[in-house]
Design an enzyme around this catalytic site. Structure first.
Site, mmCIF file in Angstrom:
data_model
loop_
_atom_site.group_PDB
_atom_site.id
_atom_site.type_symbol
_atom_site.label_atom_id
_atom_site.label_comp_id
_atom_site.label_asym_id
_atom_site.label_seq_id
_atom_site.Cartn_x
_atom_site.Cartn_y
_atom_site.Cartn_z
ATOM 1 N N ASP A 233 0.806 -1.223 0.000
ATOM 2 C CA ASP A 233 0.000 0.000 0.000
ATOM 3 C C ASP A 233 0.836 1.268 0.000
ATOM 4 O O ASP A 233 0.633 2.175 -0.802
ATOM 5 C CB ASP A 233 -1.022 -0.018 1.147
ATOM 6 C CG ASP A 233 -0.404 0.015 2.530
ATOM 7 O OD1 ASP A 233 0.758 -0.431 2.703
ATOM 8 O OD2 ASP A 233 -1.086 0.476 3.468
ATOM 9 N N LEU B 154 4.051 1.503 -0.686
ATOM 10 C CA LEU B 154 4.920 1.512 -1.862
ATOM 11 C C LEU B 154 4.163 2.046 -3.075
ATOM 12 O O LEU B 154 4.697 2.858 -3.844
ATOM 13 C CB LEU B 154 5.450 0.105 -2.132
ATOM 14 C CG LEU B 154 6.416 -0.033 -3.313
ATOM 15 C CD1 LEU B 154 7.440 -1.131 -3.047
ATOM 16 C CD2 LEU B 154 5.691 -0.345 -4.634
ATOM 17 N N ARG C 239 3.561 -13.533 4.329
ATOM 18 C CA ARG C 239 4.276 -12.352 4.829
ATOM 19 C C ARG C 239 4.953 -12.574 6.179
ATOM 20 O O ARG C 239 5.526 -11.627 6.722
ATOM 21 C CB ARG C 239 3.282 -11.185 4.962
ATOM 22 C CG ARG C 239 2.727 -10.731 3.652
ATOM 23 C CD ARG C 239 1.467 -9.917 3.807
ATOM 24 N NE ARG C 239 1.642 -8.669 4.480
ATOM 25 C CZ ARG C 239 0.632 -7.852 4.799
ATOM 26 N NH1 ARG C 239 -0.600 -8.185 4.510
ATOM 27 N NH2 ARG C 239 0.865 -6.711 5.414
ATOM 28 N N TYR D 114 -7.482 -0.665 7.056
ATOM 29 C CA TYR D 114 -7.631 -1.762 8.017
ATOM 30 C C TYR D 114 -7.717 -3.114 7.328
ATOM 31 O O TYR D 114 -8.543 -3.334 6.456
ATOM 32 C CB TYR D 114 -8.888 -1.552 8.869
ATOM 33 C CG TYR D 114 -9.219 -2.743 9.737
ATOM 34 C CD1 TYR D 114 -8.367 -3.114 10.781
ATOM 35 C CD2 TYR D 114 -10.357 -3.511 9.501
ATOM 36 C CE1 TYR D 114 -8.652 -4.223 11.563
ATOM 37 C CE2 TYR D 114 -10.654 -4.617 10.293
ATOM 38 C CZ TYR D 114 -9.798 -4.970 11.321
ATOM 39 O OH TYR D 114 -10.071 -6.066 12.088
ATOM 40 N N ASP E 158 -4.626 3.621 -2.883
ATOM 41 C CA ASP E 158 -3.252 4.102 -2.749
ATOM 42 C C ASP E 158 -2.953 5.195 -3.772
ATOM 43 O O ASP E 158 -2.275 6.185 -3.467
ATOM 44 C CB ASP E 158 -2.266 2.945 -2.937
ATOM 45 C CG ASP E 158 -2.581 1.771 -2.029
ATOM 46 O OD1 ASP E 158 -3.058 1.998 -0.902
ATOM 47 O OD2 ASP E 158 -2.353 0.613 -2.452
#
Length: 303
Positions: A33, A35, A104, A169, A262
């Site tokens: 996000d 980036l 991740r 969120y 974004d």
């Protein structure tokens, strides 16, 4: 040209080439996000500094090369000796709505504040025009490291640097909704600009009209709140003014909505930094997001 620093988690992105499929041809790119917002801000002509951690592996090297090719400074990216970039895959349905699967747990960014040069890497963030981070930036960190990030935001404010935040969120990374709410409410007492998404705030704070979400953020102390609401456009609340609805120019059938918020944030913040009103800045956000949703993946080809 404004000087902007961002903190968050860079990711490798697997984006399928056909809607509704899981296996099959896919594109490997970079995303995340903050980036995505960093890249779009750089494309809009601003001096962008990305603060994060990557590994010592080939994919981390390639990710850094990609950021540098986009004009994003990588001087403040720390290198973790054993971790690697996070990875996520996008699946889209026939309406362009996207669904994510993440890998991740070994993301280097999650361990950023454990690295010996973390403080040094953040020094430049407190010497610019704007510092930006997100709810995902907080979610990837431990509770103690979240406190460090919030303290950095406070230091930025004390030095006259604006702080912008997107609630963004996602349940992943948070111990509970209560922990997420408490942390985001704390950000509301720090940030000067907040750019939440109405759908995210519905999930975390309870369903409400976008303008009510804006008023809740405003009551926490935020000066300018711009709530994104998909094809309905955005709701703007700034200063002592009443909420303003900023509709999209045209409702577009999306191919892939990844990165829409974004990119909206990037164009909107660029407008604000260039002296435009919050409502006019939201118009710019709507327009860039409208371009992004017509392409697959978070980062569209450069014009």
């Amino acid at each position: 040209m404004a000087r902007i620093s961002l903190f968050g988690e860079p990711l490798l992105e697997l984006a399928g080439t056909r809607a509704g499929t899981v296996l099959g041809p896919a594109m490997l790119g970079v995303a995340g996000d903050t980036l995505n917002t960093a890249v779009y801000l750089a494309r809009l002509g601003h001096e962008v500094n990305y603060v994060t951690a990557l590994g010592a592996d080939t994919y981390s090297d390639a990710l850094i090369e990609q950021l540098e090719a986009e004009g994003v400074s990588t001087a403040n990216i720390a290198r973790h000796p054993s971790r690697v970039p996070g990875l996520y895959a996008i699946r889209t349905d026939e309406n362009g709505e996207r669904y994510f699967t993440y890998w991740r747990d070994q993301s280097a960014a999650r361990d950023f504040f454990s690295l010996s040069d973390a403080g040094e890497k953040f020094a430049s963030a407190m010497d610019g025009d704007l510092f930006y981070f997100s709810g995902i930036s907080l979610a990837i960190l431990s509770t103690d490291h979240r406190s460090l990030l919030l303290n950095i935001a406070r230091q930025c404010i004390s030095r006259g640097v604006q702080v912008a935040f997107d609630g963004n969120y996602r349940p992943y990374g948070w111990q509970s909704k209560e922990a997420a709410r408490d942390c985001l409410n704390a950000v509301g007492g720090i940030a000067t600009v907040v750019l939440p998404t109405s759908e995210d705030d519905d999930k975390l704070f309870g369903e409400a009209p976008p303008m009510e979400h804006a008023r809740r953020w405003k009551a926490l102390g935020v000066d300018t709140v711009i709530v994104k609401n998909g094809p309905d456009g955005a709701w703007v609340l700034s200063g002592s003014n009443e909420p303003i609805h900023v509709p999209v120019d045209e409702v577009i059938q999306p191919i892939d909505t990844t990165g829409a918020g974004d990119s909206f944030n990037a164009a909107c913040l660029a407008g604000l930094l260039e002296g435009q009103s919050p409502a006019d800045a939201a118009v710019l956000g709507n327009r860039l997001a409208g371009q992004v949703i017509q392409h697959r993946g978070a980062l569209i080809p450069r014009q």
